[in-house]
Every structure is written in structure tokens, then in C-alpha cells.
Design a protein around this motif. Structure first.
Motif, PDB file in Angstrom:
ATOM      1  N   SER A 118       0.829  -1.204   0.000  1.00 21.39           N
ATOM      2  CA  SER A 118       0.000   0.000   0.000  1.00 21.39           C
ATOM      3  C   SER A 118       0.861   1.252   0.000  1.00 21.39           C
ATOM      4  CB  SER A 118      -0.903   0.017   1.248  1.00 21.39           C
ATOM      5  OG  SER A 118      -0.108   0.170   2.421  1.00 21.39           O
ATOM      6  N   LEU A 119       0.249   2.370  -0.340  1.00 24.51           N
ATOM      7  CA  LEU A 119       0.962   3.645  -0.303  1.00 24.51           C
ATOM      8  C   LEU A 119       1.428   3.973   1.112  1.00 24.51           C
ATOM      9  CD1 LEU A 119      -1.370   5.654  -2.704  1.00 24.51           C
ATOM     10  CD2 LEU A 119       1.043   5.122  -3.125  1.00 24.51           C
ATOM     11  N   ARG A 120       0.636   3.589   2.092  1.00 25.22           N
ATOM     12  CA  ARG A 120       1.032   3.848   3.485  1.00 25.22           C
ATOM     13  C   ARG A 120       2.273   3.047   3.839  1.00 25.22           C
ATOM     14  NH1 ARG A 120      -3.239   3.632   8.353  1.00 25.22           N
ATOM     15  NH2 ARG A 120      -3.766   5.618   7.361  1.00 25.22           N
ATOM     16  N   THR A 121       2.300   1.784   3.409  1.00 25.71           N
ATOM     17  CA  THR A 121       3.471   0.950   3.693  1.00 25.71           C
ATOM     18  C   THR A 121       4.703   1.493   2.995  1.00 25.71           C
ATOM     19  OG1 THR A 121       2.132  -1.034   4.009  1.00 25.71           O
ATOM     20  CG2 THR A 121       4.448  -1.358   3.460  1.00 25.71           C
ATOM     21  N   ILE A 122       4.541   1.949   1.760  1.00 29.88           N
ATOM     22  CA  ILE A 122       5.656   2.542   1.033  1.00 29.88           C
ATOM     23  C   ILE A 122       6.207   3.737   1.810  1.00 29.88           C
ATOM     24  CG2 ILE A 122       6.298   3.833  -1.045  1.00 29.88           C
ATOM     25  CD1 ILE A 122       4.312   2.059  -2.584  1.00 29.88           C
ATOM     26  N   ALA A 123       5.306   4.622   2.246  1.00 35.62           N
ATOM     27  CA  ALA A 123       5.739   5.813   2.986  1.00 35.62           C
ATOM     28  C   ALA A 123       6.423   5.434   4.291  1.00 35.62           C
ATOM     29  CB  ALA A 123       4.537   6.716   3.253  1.00 35.62           C
ATOM     30  N   ASN A 124       5.874   4.453   4.978  1.00 37.36           N
ATOM     31  CA  ASN A 124       6.405   4.084   6.292  1.00 37.36           C
ATOM     32  C   ASN A 124       7.746   3.359   6.219  1.00 37.36           C
ATOM     33  OD1 ASN A 124       4.288   5.232   7.691  1.00 37.36           O
ATOM     34  ND2 ASN A 124       3.088   3.328   7.762  1.00 37.36           N
ATOM     35  N   THR A 125       7.988   2.629   5.139  1.00 41.00           N
ATOM     36  CA  THR A 125       9.251   1.893   5.048  1.00 41.00           C
ATOM     37  C   THR A 125      10.353   2.708   4.398  1.00 41.00           C
ATOM     38  OG1 THR A 125       8.539   0.897   2.944  1.00 41.00           O
ATOM     39  CG2 THR A 125       8.151  -0.372   4.961  1.00 41.00           C
ATOM     40  N   GLN A 126      10.001   3.688   3.558  1.00 35.66           N
ATOM     41  CA  GLN A 126      11.025   4.441   2.838  1.00 35.66           C
ATOM     42  C   GLN A 126      11.469   5.703   3.572  1.00 35.66           C
ATOM     43  OE1 GLN A 126      12.299   2.840  -0.119  1.00 35.66           O
ATOM     44  NE2 GLN A 126      11.068   1.422   1.096  1.00 35.66           N
ATOM     45  N   PRO A 128      12.941   7.022   6.931  1.00 38.79           N
ATOM     46  CA  PRO A 128      13.553   6.468   8.142  1.00 38.79           C
ATOM     47  C   PRO A 128      12.851   6.887   9.427  1.00 38.79           C
ATOM     48  CG  PRO A 128      15.237   7.298   6.651  1.00 38.79           C
ATOM     49  CD  PRO A 128      13.923   7.729   6.089  1.00 38.79           C
ATOM     50  N   GLU A 129      12.354   8.113   9.469  1.00 40.58           N
ATOM     51  CA  GLU A 129      11.688   8.593  10.677  1.00 40.58           C
ATOM     52  C   GLU A 129      10.399   7.811  10.922  1.00 40.58           C
ATOM     53  OE1 GLU A 129      11.277  12.976  12.664  1.00 40.58           O
ATOM     54  OE2 GLU A 129      10.620  12.755  10.581  1.00 40.58           O
ATOM     55  N   SER A 130       9.602   7.613   9.865  1.00 39.71           N
ATOM     56  CA  SER A 130       8.362   6.848   9.997  1.00 39.71           C
ATOM     57  C   SER A 130       8.654   5.393  10.340  1.00 39.71           C
ATOM     58  CB  SER A 130       7.561   6.924   8.689  1.00 39.71           C
ATOM     59  OG  SER A 130       7.232   8.241   8.370  1.00 39.71           O
ATOM     60  N   ILE A 134       7.376   3.382  13.868  1.00 37.47           N
ATOM     61  CA  ILE A 134       6.570   2.157  13.913  1.00 37.47           C
ATOM     62  C   ILE A 134       7.336   1.037  14.614  1.00 37.47           C
ATOM     63  CG2 ILE A 134       5.513   0.369  12.467  1.00 37.47           C
ATOM     64  CD1 ILE A 134       4.873   2.630  10.467  1.00 37.47           C
ATOM     65  N   LEU A 135       8.625   0.933  14.331  1.00 35.90           N
ATOM     66  CA  LEU A 135       9.431  -0.084  15.017  1.00 35.90           C
ATOM     67  C   LEU A 135       9.407   0.142  16.530  1.00 35.90           C
ATOM     68  CD1 LEU A 135      12.524  -0.295  12.623  1.00 35.90           C
ATOM     69  CD2 LEU A 135      10.707  -2.004  12.891  1.00 35.90           C
ATOM     70  N   LYS A 136       9.449   1.388  16.924  1.00 33.89           N
ATOM     71  CA  LYS A 136       9.391   1.703  18.359  1.00 33.89           C
ATOM     72  C   LYS A 136       8.059   1.261  18.954  1.00 33.89           C
ATOM     73  CE  LYS A 136       9.819   5.574  21.602  1.00 33.89           C
ATOM     74  NZ  LYS A 136      10.045   7.048  21.732  1.00 33.89           N
ATOM     75  N   ASN A 137       6.969   1.456  18.203  1.00 34.10           N
ATOM     76  CA  ASN A 137       5.632   1.083  18.698  1.00 34.10           C
ATOM     77  C   ASN A 137       5.490  -0.417  18.910  1.00 34.10           C
ATOM     78  OD1 ASN A 137       4.839   3.761  18.671  1.00 34.10           O
ATOM     79  ND2 ASN A 137       3.822   3.628  16.671  1.00 34.10           N
ATOM     80  N   THR A 145      17.463   7.946  14.324  1.00 35.34           N
ATOM     81  CA  THR A 145      17.780   8.717  13.127  1.00 35.34           C
ATOM     82  C   THR A 145      17.176  10.107  13.229  1.00 35.34           C
ATOM     83  OG1 THR A 145      17.769   6.703  11.805  1.00 35.34           O
ATOM     84  CG2 THR A 145      17.585   8.764  10.603  1.00 35.34           C
ATOM     85  N   ASN A 146      17.898  11.097  12.749  1.00 32.32           N
ATOM     86  CA  ASN A 146      17.380  12.459  12.723  1.00 32.32           C
ATOM     87  C   ASN A 146      17.246  12.889  11.272  1.00 32.32           C
ATOM     88  OD1 ASN A 146      16.508  14.950  13.593  1.00 32.32           O
ATOM     89  ND2 ASN A 146      18.244  15.292  14.979  1.00 32.32           N
ATOM     90  N   ILE A 147      16.081  13.402  10.904  1.00 35.93           N
ATOM     91  CA  ILE A 147      15.836  13.908   9.551  1.00 35.93           C
ATOM     92  C   ILE A 147      16.068  15.413   9.564  1.00 35.93           C
ATOM     93  CG2 ILE A 147      14.209  14.058   7.634  1.00 35.93           C
ATOM     94  CD1 ILE A 147      14.862  11.222   8.345  1.00 35.93           C
ATOM     95  N   LEU A 148      17.028  15.875   8.763  1.00 38.70           N
ATOM     96  CA  LEU A 148      17.402  17.291   8.787  1.00 38.70           C
ATOM     97  C   LEU A 148      17.441  17.845   7.367  1.00 38.70           C
ATOM     98  CD1 LEU A 148      20.307  16.834  11.345  1.00 38.70           C
ATOM     99  CD2 LEU A 148      18.068  17.842  11.831  1.00 38.70           C
ATOM    100  N   ASN A 149      17.201  19.161   7.238  1.00 34.41           N
ATOM    101  CA  ASN A 149      17.179  19.785   5.909  1.00 34.41           C
ATOM    102  C   ASN A 149      18.146  20.954   5.793  1.00 34.41           C
ATOM    103  OD1 ASN A 149      15.899  21.688   7.444  1.00 34.41           O
ATOM    104  ND2 ASN A 149      13.870  21.404   6.503  1.00 34.41           N
ATOM    105  N   ASP A 150      19.099  20.990   6.696  1.00 31.15           N
ATOM    106  CA  ASP A 150      20.039  22.101   6.698  1.00 31.15           C
ATOM    107  C   ASP A 150      21.418  21.589   7.094  1.00 31.15           C
ATOM    108  OD1 ASP A 150      21.319  24.357   8.765  1.00 31.15           O
ATOM    109  OD2 ASP A 150      20.559  25.162   6.883  1.00 31.15           O
TER     110      ASP A 150
END
Length: 818
Positions: A118-126, A128-130, A134-137, A145-150
Motif C-alpha cells: 500500500s501507499l502507506r506501507t511505502i511511505a512508512n518503510t522508505q 527512516p523517521e516513519s 513504527i518499530l518503536k511502537n 535517526t534524525n531527519i534534517l534539511n540544513d
């Protein structure tokens, strides 16, 4: 409103071959298409891979040439009424495009359903933050992992957690690797690249776990939440070397039962939590000191590891996953080959052999490339080998690297390294690492010392020590039958033994025959002999029971092309596939030897019999002596062909150029012409003078075309039977022939498609002296031009692209409309 009947199915391909994408995705796609056709589904395939074999299995309305970007796909989706889309056969880049299509609302607007994931699974696996959330849950351990844009934010974060760190572009526009940074200089360099290829201008930054053991699990889950482990594999190298550049073993070699069961349970829990229906490949990092593991990647799509799993186990992964996508479940999917009524797909594979995937490199062709192995993949291909022991499988993998690439495996001559140089290449893994490790053992390095230097499990060094011990016995005791028997059992080849005995391969072979030391053939199937099975795939070993059934039919033995290399890559496998089909159409049983785990040609439904073995004289002679084929066919003249001919094998060589059309030849036009007996025929004229590409049709002036045709036929009369490429340079109204060569393997897939003429079929028929087939068709009118561009690995190897890169260094090819 959901569509109740899924009839029109779209599959998006993976695009041209590059480092990291061999033919394994095309192989899975072809199996999926064949399975969908079995249930009368209408399948359309989209690709821009010029070497795609799938166009041979679909008509022109269902094989679409297109760029694989969001805008192109939106136009195709709007112009067709697809019921469903299978997104798991194009790799990670397709997932990124699907995310863009979803943001544009295309799937909802057009009522298109995604199958398998599913699109949700694609988003959640690709993301790293998502993924980590889920792995934590579900209480599965992960690397924070930290997602940064700068860039400044990245530097501050890294200063807090310390080096080394791993960078990964978020939503990359192309296949990307995790990049390891040891210091601030490397970090700043890699950040620029990571931000550039991220569609969201973000990077994931995490603390490095380099040195941990890497474990790979391939699983299947069905619609009833039945989950199965298909294959557990263990990387020879620890985390820090890209899995595609590491030697990989299955079954796992060093895990304790407690470690194995913990990771297996985790993998089964993850595929359930992400609601995956079909295939999933999960990578783990194991701290062998504490026994703790971490989930580092979840791939809900086909990739090189799933291809290796299918070949190593004999389990029909793509067939089963296709049926699951249409609502069937493991308990009612039958596995072809099993001869027992209750032998369904719900059989977790059990192996009575060891399989090894061994990377192959092309560094001899790229002298300026950094040959140190890290998180950026650098191997251009791989081989697979089978054995009854770790030593046998590994030694067969080493000699699977054919003579044209043996020198490319080792960056340096290991026997000439001084101690400082040797330690350096042990501490910093380099292409050819296995050769350096064996050299270190010959020099007396101890297991504890090597394990500390390399972070490789001590188990493997005991196996390498055993290999070196056998080597020493062979060297000291030439022509000792008992020592030879032991060496053959553990995987030593005749050529390796000949070097140690300082004699010819032929003498070793004769001595072996005299002492009745002969190989047997074992089947590759998923039940370890528990159920009766119709084997079609085999490997050789030196035991007693022979499982191969030899038929009395006329047969052709076909030499596959082994690992993908620059120059001969997916185009060579395309030729192999067509050769198999032509021989079958002529009434021959086809017997193939090949050892590329991602090759299309080794799929179960193609050759009648497959030997997954090194392409060496010894292995070919073993099979030829057993099968007694009427013909032995090879793609042109290359080293194994020469060696077999010298060994007395009569080989039918297809008149082909093994690399590409003549390089550095100044030309404006290229004519493909056919010579058979007293008949010459032009098949088509291509344009060659723009950007080193190949274009069809040439759009030359009619008067020039007339001259080209006349001169081409004159040139063809000088040649023996075959298909040729004749190159022309135009000077005003004059034409000069600048080269005439046999048909180039690299150009065959593109030319076959645009000319609507089966070039390989014609060549095989001519070579076997059979009547012409039905490939003599009129050349269709083409709207606009189709263009072939070579794909080179310079960027992936991080070296400057030369002004005019030689065609023989291409790793793939792209087709486009212009």
C-alpha cells in the motif's frame, strides 16, 4: 467506488541497468507477467531500459517505452484504464515516483489499486523517521535517526553524537546508498550530494553501527497473515560494507539458535505490522558481543537479495507473490515441480546445500576509481555458487569469476604486498578482499588478529585456514589421489590444482579420470529431498548419488554469460534468452550453464535444464560429458570459448562482437545487413553522429539512403554468413565505409525492437544450419525517432566522466523517443 474485477494490470519497470540494479528486477517482472497471463490478465509494462527482454513477451500496445518520471507516468495512466498497478518490481526509485503520483491524487482520481504493497506501507518503510516510529511502537530495536534539511543542523547533530555517522538522502530521485562519514571533511562533501538527490532536500543522519554483523531475511506474507521465512542470509562483511559488495551466505553460518530465532521472530512481526502482502526483505545489524540486534532496513519489493533467495532455495518467489496479490493464500498455491498433492507453497524452504553470492568488480576498466569498499555499492555484478560445505561453495564462487575479471577482483597483486600494505587493505576493505585474507593466512596471521583487524567473524577464518591447508597439501603432494579426492570434495577446481602441481589442466583431468574421481549432480529445490521433486536446476559436487536425469532428446548446450560486467551486461543475457527460445522452437532440449543470480536466462520456465556452475572448462566438460549435446553454442569468441576449443570441444559460435560497435570510428550512419549464401539484405539504417547515441530511423536524405543500400550490399558480399554492422561517414555527397563488424551484442536488444526483426533467432538458425524462421518481416514505419543512449558507471564510482566514454565501458542502455 472500488473496482470489483482487476483485469488491466500495469507494471512499472526498473529502468536501465546501473550499479545496484542488475537484471533481477526484469527477471521478477517477467515471471509475474507470465503468471498473470496464465489467469488471463491484460498486462502492460512500462520501461526505458533499452535491453529489456520483456518486449518479446508483450505486443506493442502493452510494452510502453517511456521515461519513468511522474509527469510521463501521469500521462500514461490518464490515457489508459488500468485497474491495478504492481509497484514492487521497479525498485526504490519507483516508490519515490508513486509518492509523487499520490500527492497529485492520481490513484484516487483514476480509481487505480496498488497490489502487493500500500501507499502507506511505502511511505512508512522508505522514510527512516516513519520506519523508526513504527518499530518503536512494536518494541523492535532500531538505530535512532534524525531527519534534517540544513547542513548546519546536520553538523550540530553530528558534533553531539560523534563520528562515524551514516547519511541517507530522503526520497532520493535515484538509487542511493547509505554514505559513511568518518570526519567533518567527508561529511561536508557527502552532504552536498545527499541534498542534491533528495526530492525533499532532507537527509537522514544516524550514528554508525559499522562493525556489527549484517543479517538479511527474505519473507512472504499472504492475505490471511500467514508468514514464512524464505531465506536467511549472512553477510561475510560486517555493517560498513554495502551488502551488494559483500560475500553473502545462506543458510546463516555463525548465528546461534537464540540469535537466529530472535531475528526470525522480529522479521515475522515486522511484515505483519506493515501489512505487507507478498515479498519483503529486511536487514538487521547484530552486535555479537551483546547479542542485541537492530532493524536497519525494510524493503517491501523485489531486489538482488530476493533474487538470490529464489535461486539459492529453488522456491518460486515471484510466482507465489503474484498469486498472493490477487487474493490467493499460501495454503492453496501450488509449487511447480512438487509431485505430492498436498505440497503447497506453505513450505518454509530447507536447504541441504550452502549457496554463496560473490561480488564481481570492473575496476581494471576504471583505474582512477577508489577501490575501497564502503556503504556506496561498487560491484557491477555477482555470481552464485553451491556446495555441500562452506569451503566448497566459497571456492566455487571464487573460480566462478571468469578469466576476464579475475585480475579485476584484486586491486593489487596480493603476493607482492609488504606487511604494511597488506595490513592496510585488511583494515580498509578493498575489492579482492578474499584474496588478501587468504594471503594473510598463508603468511601466518592468526584468527584472533584477523578478526580484530577486519571485524569479520572468526568462523570464516577457520574455513579459510582449512582452504590454505588443503592448498599446502596439494602443493607438497602432486598427483596424490587421496589428497586430490579431498581437495575436489572441498571445491578446488582442476585449474587451481594444475597451478599448484605446475602442470596443465588436462593432466589433472586425466589423473582424476584414471582414479575415478568424478562429479555428481545435485538438484536445487526447497524441500531438501523431503518431497519428490521434478528438478530442472542442478549444481555439481564430489559425492556419490547423482540426481540429474539425462534425456535422449536432441539437445543444445548453451554457455550463459555469467556475472554482469561493463560492456557485456544485460544485453548479453537478452541474447541468451533469445538463444534458448530459438533452440526450443527448433525442437532441441536446451541445457544452460550460468551463474548470475539475477539473470533472466536462469528463470525456471526458460531453459529445459539449468546448471548453476562456474563457467570454466572443467564444469563445462563435466556437463557436456554427461548430457552429450548435439551442439554447444556460445555468443562469439571469448576466453571460455577459446579454452573449450583447445580442450577439443566443437563450439558453434554466434558471429557476434562481444562488446559493442567499433569505438572511435568516425561515422554518421550505421547499417544492419544480413548475408546468407548468395543473398544480401539491408535490415535498417541508423543515425550515429549525435552524442554517440544510436537513432532509428536515420532520417537520411533518400538519395543518400539509396547509396548506403547499394554500398552495404557490396560490403556484405565480402563477408561470410551472418549479420553485420556497416558504418558510413558522409562527406558532402560521398560516403566512406569506416568499419564493418559482426553484430554487436550491446546493440541487439534496441535493434531487434526498432527493426521488428528477431536478430538472435536468425543468427542461431544460421549457425545451426536450419531453415529461416518467420522473422523475415517488413520493417514497420516509426513515428519519430527512437534513441539509444549508453549508461556508464562513472558517477556511481565517483570518477570524472570522460568527454567520449568508450561504449565498451557501458553498464546499461536507455531508450527514449525524440
Amino acid at each position: 467506488m472500488a473496482r470489483t474485477k482487476l483485469q488491466k494490470i500495469l507494471i512499472i519497470g526498473s529502468g536501465p541497468n546501473t550499479i545496484g540494479v542488475d537484471t533481477e528486477l526484469e527477471a521478477a517482472a517477467l515471471q509475474t507477467i507470465q503468471e498473470l497471463h496464465q489467469v488471463d490478465k491484460e498486462v502492460t509494462f512500462i520501461t526505458n531500459n533499452a535491453n529489456s527482454v520483456i518486449g518479446n513477451y508483450l505486443d506493442s500496445d502493452h510494452f510502453i517505452i517511456s521515461n519513468l518520471d511522474a509527469n510521463s507516468l501521469i500521462a500514461i495512466l490518464r490515457n489508459n484504464e488500468f485497474d491495478a498497478l504492481i509497484p514492487t518490481l521497479g525498485g526504490a526509485p519507483v516508490f519515490q515516483v508513486l509518492h509523487q503520483l499520490d500527492e497529485a491524487g492520481i490513484f484516487e482520481q483514476l480509481n487505480i489499486r496498488l497490489l502487493g504493497v500500500s501507499l502507506r506501507t511505502i511511505a512508512n518503510t522508505q522514510n527512516p523517521e516513519s520506519l523508526n516510529r513504527i518499530l518503536k511502537n512494536i518494541h523492535e530495536p532500531y538505530i535512532p535517526t534524525n531527519i534534517l534539511n540544513d547542513a548546519d543542523a546536520v553538523l550540530k547533530f553530528v558534533h553531539r553524537i560523534g563520528y562515524p555517522v551514516i547519511l541517507k538522502p530522503v526520497a532520493a530521485i535515484s538509487n542511493s546508498s547509505r554514505m559513511r562519514c568518518e570526519n567533518e571533511h567527508q561529511l561536508k562533501q557527502m552532504l552536498a550530494s545527499a541534498f542534491r538527490i533528495s526530492t525533499t532536500h532532507q537527509v537522514a543522519v544516524e550514528k554508525s553501527i559499522v562493525g556489527f554483523k549484517e543479517i538479511e531475511m527474505t519473507l512472504i506474507r499472504d492475505n490471511e497473515n500467514t508468514r514464512m521465512l524464505i531465506c536467511a542470509a549472512e553477510d561475510f562483511n560486517p555493517v560498513g560494507v554495502h551488502a551488494g559488495d559483500s560475500v553473502v551466505f545462506t543458510p546463516t553460518q555463525t548465528l546461534t539458535d537464540q540469535e537466529f530465532q530472535a531475528i526470525r521472530t522480529s522479521a515475522l512481526r515486522i511484515v505483519q505490522e506493515f501489512k505487507i502482502r507478498g515479498i519483503c526483505h529486511i536487514q538487521f545489524a547484530l552486535n555479537t558481543v551483546t547479542g542485541n540486534y537492530y532493524v536497519i532496513r525494510v524493503n517491501p519489493y523485489f531486489d538482488r537479495t530476493t533474487a538470490f533467495a529464489a535461486r539459492a532455495t529453488g522456491y518460486p518467489v515471484a510466482l507465489v507473490c503474484t498469486q498472493i496479490s490477487f487474493g490467493r493464500n499460501l495454503r492453496n498455491i501450488k509449487i511447480p515441480g512438487l509431485r505430492q498433492h498436498d505440497s503447497l507453497a506453505l513450505i518454509e524452504p530447507t536447504l541441504d546445500h550452502i549457496a554463496v553470492r560473490f561480488p564481481t568488480f570492473s575496476f581494471a576498466s576504471f583505474a582512477n576509481a577508489n577501490q575501497e569498499l564502503n556503504t556506496r555499492m561498487k560491484s557491477t555484478g555477482s555470481v552464485i555458487a553451491f556446495g555441500r560445505s562452506t569451503e566448497e561453495a566459497l571456492l566455487k564462487a571464487i573460480r566462478s569469476v571468469d578469466s576476464t575479471t579475475t585480475s579485476e577482483q584484486a586491486a593489487l597483486d596480493e603476493s607482492r604486498l609488504n606487511e604494511g600494505q597488506l595490513i592496510n587493505v585488511l583494515v580498509h576493505p578493498t575489492a579482492g578482499e578474499m584474496f588478501y585474507l587468504l594471503e594473510a593466512i598463508r603468511r601466518g596471521y592468526q584468527v584472533e588478529e584477523l578478526s580484530e583487524l577486519t571485524k569479520i567473524d572468526a568462523f570464516y577464518f577457520y574455513k579459510l585456514i582449512h582452504i590454505v591447508q588443503i592448498e599446502k597439501k596439494l602443493r607438497k603432494n602432486p598427483f596424490d589421489a587421496s589428497i586430490l579426492q579431498n581437495a575436489k570434495y572441498y571445491g578446488y577446481g582442476d585449474s587451481q590444482i594444475a597451478r599448484l602441481w605446475k602442470c596443465s589442466d588436462k593432466k589433472v583431468r586425466e589423473f582424476r579420470h584414471t582414479n575415478h574421481i568424478e562429479p555428481t549432480f545435485k538438484g536445487i529445490e526447497p524441500t531438501a529431498g523431503e518431497f519428490p521433486y521434478n528438478n530442472r536446476s542442478y549444481y555439481t559436487t564430489f559425492e556419490t548419488e547423482n540426481e540429474a536425469q539425462i534425456s535422449e532428446q536432441p539437445k543444445v548446450f548453451i554457455l550463459g554469460t555469467a556475472n554482469s560486467q561493463v560492456g557485456t551486461n544485460s544485453a548479453a543475457d537478452y541474447v541468451t534468452v533469445h538463444t534458448i527460445e530459438t533452440c526450443q522452437n527448433l525442437g532441441y532440449e536446451t541445457v544452460l550453464i550460468n551463474n548470475n543470480p539475477g539473470a533472466i536466462s536462469i528463470l525456471p520456465k526458460l531453459a529445459d535444464k539449468l546448471y548453476l556452475e562456474p563457467l570454466t572448462v572443467e564444469n563445462c566438460l563435466n556437463i557436456i560429458n554427461s548430457e552429450q549435446p548435439d551442439f554447444v553454442i556460445a555468443q562469439g569468441k571469448w576466453q571460455i570459448v577459446t579454452d573449450l576449443s583447445e580442450a577439443g570441444v566443437d563450439i558453434t559460435q554466434l558471429p557476434l562482437s562481444r562488446t559493442s560497435r567499433a569505438e572511435n570510428v568516425d561515422s554518421h550512419y550505421l547499417v544492419v545487413g544480413r548475408k546468407s549464401g548468395d543473398t544480401e539484405r539491408n535490415l535498417g539504417c541508423f543515425q550515429t553522429d549525435q552524442d554517440d547515441s544510436l537513432r532509428f530511423p536515420s532520417q537520411a536524405d533518400p538519395q543518400i539512403l539509396k547509396k548506403i543500400e547499394h554500398i552495404s550490399q557490396s560490403e556484405l558480399r565480402k563477408q561470410s554468413d551472418g549479420i553485420y554492422q556497416i558504418m558510413f561517414k558522409q562527406e558532402g555527397t560521398h560516403l566512406i565505409v569506416t568499419g564493418t563488424i559482426p553484430l554487436a551484442i550491446q546493440d541487439i536488444p534496441f535493434m531487434t525492437g526498432v527493426l521488428n526483426y528477431d536478430l538472435v533467432d536468425d543468427l542461431v538458425r544460421m549457425a545451426l544450419g536450419k531453415p529461416e524462421g518467420d522473422n523475415m518481416v517488413e520493417i514497420p514505419n516509426t513515428e519519430g525517432q527512437l534513441k539509444l543512449d549508453h549508461i556508464f558507471p562513472y558517477e556511481q564510482l565517483q570518477i570524472p566522466i570522460p568527454k567520449n566514454p568508450p561504449f565498451s565501458l557501458a553498464i546499461g542502455a536507455k531508450i527514449s523517443k525524440s
